[in-house]
Motif scaffolding. Structure first.
Motif, PDB file in Angstrom:
ATOM      1  N   TYR A  40      93.612  71.597  82.863  1.00 20.79           N
ATOM      2  CA  TYR A  40      93.016  70.274  82.994  1.00 20.79           C
ATOM      3  C   TYR A  40      92.923  69.579  81.632  1.00 20.79           C
ATOM      4  O   TYR A  40      93.195  68.385  81.530  1.00 20.79           O
ATOM      5  CB  TYR A  40      91.623  70.325  83.626  1.00 20.79           C
ATOM      6  CG  TYR A  40      91.004  68.953  83.644  1.00 20.79           C
ATOM      7  CD1 TYR A  40      91.403  68.033  84.602  1.00 20.79           C
ATOM      8  CD2 TYR A  40      90.100  68.551  82.684  1.00 20.79           C
ATOM      9  CE1 TYR A  40      90.890  66.748  84.601  1.00 20.79           C
ATOM     10  CE2 TYR A  40      89.579  67.273  82.670  1.00 20.79           C
ATOM     11  CZ  TYR A  40      89.984  66.373  83.635  1.00 20.79           C
ATOM     12  OH  TYR A  40      89.490  65.104  83.615  1.00 20.79           O
ATOM     13  N   LYS A  45      94.551  65.900  84.728  1.00 19.61           N
ATOM     14  CA  LYS A  45      94.671  65.661  86.165  1.00 19.61           C
ATOM     15  C   LYS A  45      94.033  66.834  86.907  1.00 19.61           C
ATOM     16  O   LYS A  45      94.282  67.997  86.591  1.00 19.61           O
ATOM     17  CB  LYS A  45      96.129  65.523  86.566  1.00 19.61           C
ATOM     18  CG  LYS A  45      96.793  64.330  85.913  1.00 19.61           C
ATOM     19  CD  LYS A  45      98.106  64.038  86.556  1.00 19.61           C
ATOM     20  CE  LYS A  45      98.860  62.943  85.865  1.00 19.61           C
ATOM     21  NZ  LYS A  45      98.195  61.703  85.703  1.00 19.61           N
ATOM     22  N   THR A  48      96.557  69.258  89.184  1.00 22.02           N
ATOM     23  CA  THR A  48      97.638  70.014  88.557  1.00 22.02           C
ATOM     24  C   THR A  48      97.324  71.506  88.502  1.00 22.02           C
ATOM     25  O   THR A  48      98.179  72.336  88.820  1.00 22.02           O
ATOM     26  CB  THR A  48      97.900  69.484  87.136  1.00 22.02           C
ATOM     27  OG1 THR A  48      98.117  68.085  87.206  1.00 22.02           O
ATOM     28  CG2 THR A  48      99.108  70.153  86.522  1.00 22.02           C
ATOM     29  N   ARG A  88      86.565  68.297  84.425  1.00 20.14           N
ATOM     30  CA  ARG A  88      86.594  66.837  84.421  1.00 20.14           C
ATOM     31  C   ARG A  88      85.211  66.264  84.134  1.00 20.14           C
ATOM     32  O   ARG A  88      85.073  65.297  83.383  1.00 20.14           O
ATOM     33  CB  ARG A  88      87.102  66.305  85.753  1.00 20.14           C
ATOM     34  CG  ARG A  88      87.203  64.779  85.753  1.00 20.14           C
ATOM     35  CD  ARG A  88      87.718  64.244  87.041  1.00 20.14           C
ATOM     36  NE  ARG A  88      86.687  64.384  88.064  1.00 20.14           N
ATOM     37  CZ  ARG A  88      86.810  63.935  89.294  1.00 20.14           C
ATOM     38  NH1 ARG A  88      87.927  63.364  89.676  1.00 20.14           N
ATOM     39  NH2 ARG A  88      85.842  64.082  90.156  1.00 20.14           N
TER      40      ARG A  88
END
Length: 96
Positions: A40, A45, A48, A88
């Protein structure tokens, strides 16, 4: 006296056996978690890392494990997705 990890027998070397329980329950989930965070950070993303994990674990299922490993493949994909979401939330800038 033999070394605890390597046993020599008449021109052959037998390495220490990895316990499948430890591999499936501890080693592979840790590798998946850390690897997904790294993927990441590189790609930024979320999807992925689970995609790469799915490809790698499906190949491992057909080459080294048997078809009962399919349940673990889905668990590892979920771990990968959760760790990507966690990465994230930590590494992406907050949008207010």
């Amino acid at each position: 006296m033999y070394h605890p990890y390597i046993l020599l027998k008449k021109e052959t070397v037998c390495y220490m056996y990895i316990n499948p329980f430890l591999l499936v329950m501890f080693i592979l989930p840790i590798i998946t978690f850390v690897g997904s965070i790294g993927i990441y950070i590189l790609t930024k993303k979320v999807y992925t890392a689970p995609l790469i994990s799915a490809i790698v674990y499906f190949i491992l299922m057909f080459t080294t494990f048997n078809s009962t490993f399919l349940v673990w493949v889905f668990i590892y994909i979920a771990i990968s997705f959760i760790s990507s979401l966690l990465a994230r939330s930590v590494y992406s800038p907050k949008k207010y």
